[in-house]
Every structure is written in structure tokens, then in C-alpha cells.
Design a protein around this motif. Structure first.
Motif, PDB file in Angstrom:
ATOM      1  N   VAL B  31       0.819  -1.208   0.000  1.00 20.71           N
ATOM      2  CA  VAL B  31       0.000   0.000   0.000  1.00 20.71           C
ATOM      3  C   VAL B  31       0.858   1.266   0.000  1.00 20.71           C
ATOM      4  O   VAL B  31       1.939   1.311   0.575  1.00 20.71           O
ATOM      5  N   ALA B  32       0.302   2.298  -0.661  1.00 19.63           N
ATOM      6  CA  ALA B  32       0.794   3.675  -0.663  1.00 19.63           C
ATOM      7  C   ALA B  32       2.253   3.810  -1.074  1.00 19.63           C
ATOM      8  O   ALA B  32       2.798   2.962  -1.791  1.00 19.63           O
ATOM      9  N   VAL B  33       2.890   4.876  -0.613  1.00 17.63           N
ATOM     10  CA  VAL B  33       4.199   5.261  -1.143  1.00 17.63           C
ATOM     11  C   VAL B  33       5.312   4.379  -0.583  1.00 17.63           C
ATOM     12  O   VAL B  33       6.205   3.933  -1.309  1.00 17.63           O
ATOM     13  N   LYS B  34       5.245   4.094   0.709  1.00 13.50           N
ATOM     14  CA  LYS B  34       6.349   3.344   1.319  1.00 13.50           C
ATOM     15  C   LYS B  34       6.266   1.845   1.060  1.00 13.50           C
ATOM     16  O   LYS B  34       7.121   1.088   1.503  1.00 13.50           O
ATOM     17  N   LYS B  35       5.236   1.405   0.370  1.00 19.07           N
ATOM     18  CA  LYS B  35       5.057  -0.012   0.001  1.00 19.07           C
ATOM     19  C   LYS B  35       5.046  -0.933   1.214  1.00 19.07           C
ATOM     20  O   LYS B  35       5.616  -2.026   1.188  1.00 19.07           O
TER      21      LYS B  35
END
Lengths: 414, 180
Positions: B31-35
């Protein structure tokens, strides 16, 4: 019911479907002994609208987003948020990073308005109407911000499969920041009113206690369980969207008082601190929001084709203002509707704990204690009191019940 | 008991349930930017082993959180999923566990779990009325959402059940579904 032929010592008061404390249709059968609540039975389904049935038989998934938005008026972000998360897992749609941040900003703005709304209702329930007017005036600012950014005060319709439908532009950010600064400036005042005022303390301390053990066994969620000392928050435990990038900690009341009682007062603490937390989250999101597209598939016919062909299942979990919300979705290839859609709103599970919360309390405390779980169902005006001994029925309307509550506050203030 | 990884949980179910265990799957998603990842486990069990499976979950986590029971009509079968979460309380450490049971439509019965998790009562009552699955030994078997005047044999979530259609309100200018 424990009333039998020989001993006629308890009465049953059906409160609702029009309920005094809440603007929600639910029926509580209170079994009372004098002024004390002995047992509680709950009747649901007065306004069951078969929304899941419509999603499984009539609507295509995109129409279901707008239907999901209308499940609840106050938390109208968490249901579409949940549904898009579930369907994105089922159909394997990747969401652009910028959209993840905009989703979180919308959800947190909703949390602020919902908690402040609740604080006003709670003040009203204990007959403290000055605070009720004050908090609702304060709430207008966040409603204006929501309208400014998303175009509507209530149903914002910004969620879409694979992103969001409207962007937050550079010009809108100063207005957002101005609103957040306003809340930071008045937060101390709100804190003083709700946590230090003697009247609020007298009516809320040691009222409607839900002990840790019971909270866990009755699987309660949201501020209700956090007030009982369980650090449980979906945004922290199983972070979704941009929450996974932020370091969020579940708020329990012991950060303020040092102890956990699990009463109404503790629920006020949790909700109040969550308003401050939401302000921080929105500021973080604005600062770290990446550039880029906001929607994976902007063309509607292609999106619908993709959803019709999708096969799989998904579970969307969102921390709504009232607690964990979950949608389970199963999709079959060639079927244009959702094959299975199960919605569980937070109040559904919190109601299981209501008998435990209400038992042993006075009737005048019922409105505030029931309101303290922030149940989300519709509006009520009167209750019927049945005298079991004589079989006589008398109608207690909202005003009478409310008057009892106000009277108790006045007596305590003396 | 120390914390297990997702595969470890599947293995412990296999060991505890023996022949009642059918299959286990681990699902992960970034999920999201930081994976960062979140994790979910599906456990497929036979009905005979179901009650034991919930008890085993209680050994892994003291109070497993029962989220909901979801039920799907699969033609000749009904699938029930008991959604649980465990290991809550810390950032990104929670794991969802879905215990899945497939029931033949001719024999729709499932034991209650209210003896282990009292909070399961509402969702069991709902499954009973909406899907027509009989929950045996349920302490309170009344209806939860449906009105008393709707006949007992109508279960709205069943796909083969067309009895509900005559109760639907048809808007003016629209024809009832399936009739020309």
C-alpha cells in the motif's frame, strides 16, 4: 423477561423505535427496578433498507459507491472508502499515490466533524445546551472546509474505483491550513470545557462503564473499545491507503488521566484527542502529498467492463469515526453486479455491548450512556412505558425523558 | 505464546486440526508510497473441525476480534467466512484470518461460537435469517433485522430464492423484473 406471576417488582420500558437520546430508530426494552436498569433487550431493523440486496441484485459496482455513501449521513466517507478498497483488491486495481493521500484527507476531515458533532449531542443529552450550541458553531468551520475542497457538505462523492474523482489544487491549500489553524487555536478551550468542567465530570465519570474484559469479549470497536484501554485502531493495526506511510498510534484515555475507567468520560477524552490527531494527519498529508494522476481508469465504459470481467474477492477495512467498518465483496466474471456484498458498520457490533453498558444505571443516565457509543441509526421522539403490574400504558415523550436528564444535572449542581 | 508469521499460523492450524483442515492461503498487498504490506490468511476447514478451529485461534491470540460472518450463495453450496483479526495493537502488525466453511444447501447447519466469543450473537442471528443457515445451540435465535410479517422461509441473500420478488415495491412506470 423476569417478571412472573408472583413478584411484580420490575417494569419494562420499551424505549424507541423513536429513541430519546438519539436521533436514531432503535428499540431498547429496558427492564427497570425502581430507577435502576436491570436488563436490556435490543430490537433492530426498524429502517432496514436492504442496501446489500440492491448491490447484489440491481446496481452495478459504480452505482453501489453512491449507494454506499448513503448508508450513513454522518460517516458518508467510510462506506464508499471501504467498498472501493474491497473492490480494488478483488479486481486488482492499483491506486495512484496522490489519490491515496486525498482519500485520507477526506476521511480525516470527516472524523473531525463527526467527533465535534458527537460532542455537541453529548452536551445536549446532559442538558448542557450552551456547550451544544458552542460546539456546533465550531463545527461549521470544518463543514465549510469540506464544502470548499470537495464541493458538498455531506455526500461528497469523491471516491471512485482506482482513485478519487476530484483533485485538491494548490490554491485550495491555504484555505485548508487556515481552517486547521483555527481548530488548533480553539482546541484548548474545547479541552477545558469537556475535560475540566465540573458538570460534565459529575454526569460522565463512572457512568456507563465497559470494563476491558467485556470490551474484548463483546468485540467492540472504535472509541468505545479504546476508552476501555485497548489500543485498537485499523489506521494503526492494518494501515490502509496513506495511513501506512504515517506513524499513527491508537489513543487510549490513560495518556491524560493515567488510568483507564472505561466510562463515558474516557470516551470523551478519546474522541477529543482524536480531533487533534486528525488535524496532525491532515497537515502531514498536505505536506507529503506526491504529484501525479488521481485516477487509474478515467473512462467509465472501460472501468465497467473491467469490473464485469473481474473475478475474486476483497475485504475493505476502514477506521470510521465510530470504529472499524468492513465491507466484504465477491465478484464473478460476467456478472455486472457484485456477487456478494456484506457491509458491517461499527455500530452493529457496538450495540452488542449496550446491555453491559446500561445495566445497573439510572434511567436519567440512559441517554448519555447510550449516546456515548455514538450509535448511528435515525430520529426518535417518544417512548411507551408499560406498567407490567396493571398493564397500563403511558407515553413518555422525548421532552419528558430529556427533562429527567436535565433535572439530574441540576440536582447534582446544587 | 510468541507471535507467529502468517505461514506459521497456517501450519499451526494444520497441526491442530488434522483431517479437518483443507487448505490455507496467505495473501499480501502493498500500500501507498512506502510499500508497506498488509497480510491476510484464508483457512479452509470442514464443518466438523470449525468449532475447534475457533478454539485454536483463541490459543494464538487471547481475545481474537470477530469482525463479521459473511455468507455467499454459490449455487448448490453456501460459503460462510468468519472474519477475525489477531495481533492488533501495534503499527502494521495485525493479521486478518478468515475461516471458511462450505456447506451443502441440503444440510445448512453450523455450530454456534457464542460460547467462545459472546459478541458473535448479532452476526449469527443475521446469518440465520438472511441466508437460512441454522446456527445450532444459539442462545437467542430470534430475528435481528427482518420484520415479523415476512414469512419464515424467505431468505433475502439466497440467489435461488425468488419468493422475495412479490414483496418488492415496484416504482410507477417500471415493470417487475423478469416479467414482460
Amino acid at each position: 423477561m423476569a417478571v412472573n406471576n408472583t413478584e411484580k417488582t420490575t417494569y419494562t420500558i420499551p424505549v424507541g423505535p423513536i429513541h430519546p437520546a438519539l436521533k436514531e430508530p432503535i428499540q431498547l426494552d429496558l427492564e427497570i427496578d425502581g430507577e435502576q436498569v436491570v436488563d436490556v433487550d435490543i430490537h433492530l431493523g426498524q429502517v432496514h433498507r436492504s442496501i446489500e440486496w440492491l448491490g447484489m441484485n440491481r446496481n452495478n459496482p459504480v452505482q453501489s459507491i453512491y449507494l454506499a455513501e448513503r448508508i450513513c449521513g454522518i460517516c458518508n466517507v467510510c462506506h464508499p472508502f471501504c467498498l472501493v478498497l474491497a473492490v480494488e483488491q478483488a479486481a486488482d486495481i492499483v491506486v495512484p499515490e496522490r489519490a491515496e493521500y486525498i482519500r485520507v484527507i477526506a476521511a480525516e476531515m470527516e472524523r473531525i466533524h463527526s467527533h465535534i458533532l458527537w460532542a455537541g449531542v453529548a452536551a445536549h443529552e446532559i442538558g448542557f445546551d450552551t456547550v451544544f450550541y458552542l460546539t456546533w458553531r465550531v463545527r461549521e468551520e470544518i463543514m465549510d472546509m469540506i464544502e470548499y475542497v470537495f464541493g458538498n457538505r455531506i455526500t461528497k462523492a469523491i471516491y471512485q474505483f482506482g482513485g478519487v474523482r476530484r483533485d485538491i489544487t494548490e490554491e485550495q491549500i491555504p484555505r485548508l491550513k487556515q481552517g486547521l489553524d483555527y481548530y488548533k487555536s480553539i482546541f484548548e478551550q474545547l479541552r477545558r470545557i469537556f475535560l475540566e468542567d465540573e458538570t460534565v465530570k459529575m454526569r460522565c465519570r463512572n457512568v456507563g462503564i465497559l470494563p476491558y474484559e467485556d470490551a474484548m469479549k463483546l468485540v467492540t470497536v472504535g472509541p468505545t473499545v479504546r476508552a476501555s484501554g485497548v489500543p485498537k485502531d485499523v489506521r494503526q493495526d492494518q494501515a490502509y491507503s496513506a495511513y501506512a506511510d504515517l506513524d499513527i498510534k491508537a489513543i487510549t484515555p490513560d495518556v491524560v488521566t493515567g488510568t483507564v475507567v472505561g466510562d463515558v468520560y474516557d470516551r470523551i477524552i478519546v474522541r477529543l484527542l482524536e480531533v487533534a490527531q486528525s488535524i496532525e494527519i491532515i497537515e502531514d498529508c498536505i505536506k507529503n502529498m506526491p504529484e501525479g494522476p488521481i485516477l487509474t481508469e478515467p473512462k467509465m465504459p472501460r472501468l465497467l467492463k473491467l469490473l464485469t470481467d473481474a473475478e475474486g474477492e476483497g475485504v475493505g477495512r476502514v477506521e470510521a469515526p465510530r470504529g472499524e467498518d468492513i465491507h466484504y465483496v465477491r465478484m464473478e466474471a460476467g456478472v455486472s453486479t457484485l456477487s456478494t456484498w456484506k457491509v458491517r458498520a461499527p455500530t452493529y457490533i457496538n450495540l452488542v455491548a449496550v446491555p453491559t453498558i446500561l445495566k445497573g444505571m439510572q434511567i436519567a443516565d440512559v441517554p448519555i450512556a447510550f449516546a456515548s457509543i455514538d450509535p448511528c441509526m435515525s430520529c426518535t421522539n417518544r417512548a411507551i412505558i408499560t406498567d407490567k403490574a396493571t398493564g397500563k400504558k403511558s407515553v413518555v415523550d422525548y421532552e419528558t425523558m430529556h427533562r429527567l436528564s436535565v433535572q439530574k444535572t441540576k440536582e447534582l449542581q446544587r | 505464546m510468541e507471535k507467529l508469521n502468517p505461514q506459521g499460523i497456517v501450519d499451526s492450524f494444520k497441526k491442530a486440526l488434522g483431517g479437518g483442515f483443507i487448505n490455507g492461503e496467505v495473501y499480501e498487498r502493498e500500500v501507498a508510497v512506502k510499500k508497506n504490506r498488509f497480510r491476510r490468511i484464508w483457512i479452509f476447514v470442514k464443518r466438523e473441525a470449525f468449532h475447534e478451529a475457533v478454539q485454536h485461534l483463541c490459543r494464538i491470540q487471547e481475545y481474537p476480534h470477530l469482525v463479521i460472518i459473511s455468507s455467499s450463495d454459490l449455487g448448490s453450496d453456501v460459503e460462510l467466512i468468519y472474519h477475525f483479526t489477531i495481533y492488533y495493537g501495534n503499527h502494521l502488525e495485525e493479521i486478518s484470518v478468515g475461516i471458511r466453511i462450505t456447506l451443502d444447501k441440503k444440510d445448512l447447519k453450523i455450530p454456534t461460537i457464542t460460547d467462545i466469543i459472546p459478541g458473535a450473537i448479532f452476526t449469527e442471528r443475521e446469518t440465520q435469517e438472511m441466508m437460512g443457515v441454522e446456527v445450532t445451540d444459539i442462545p437467542d435465535g430470534r430475528r435481528l433485522f427482518l420484520e415479523g410479517d415476512l414469512p419464515e422461509n424467505i431468505h433475502p441473500w439466497r440467489k435461488d430464492d425468488k419468493k422475495l420478488e412479490k414483496y418488492l415495491r415496484v416504482l410507477p412506470g417500471r415493470k417487475p423484473k423478469g416479467k414482460e
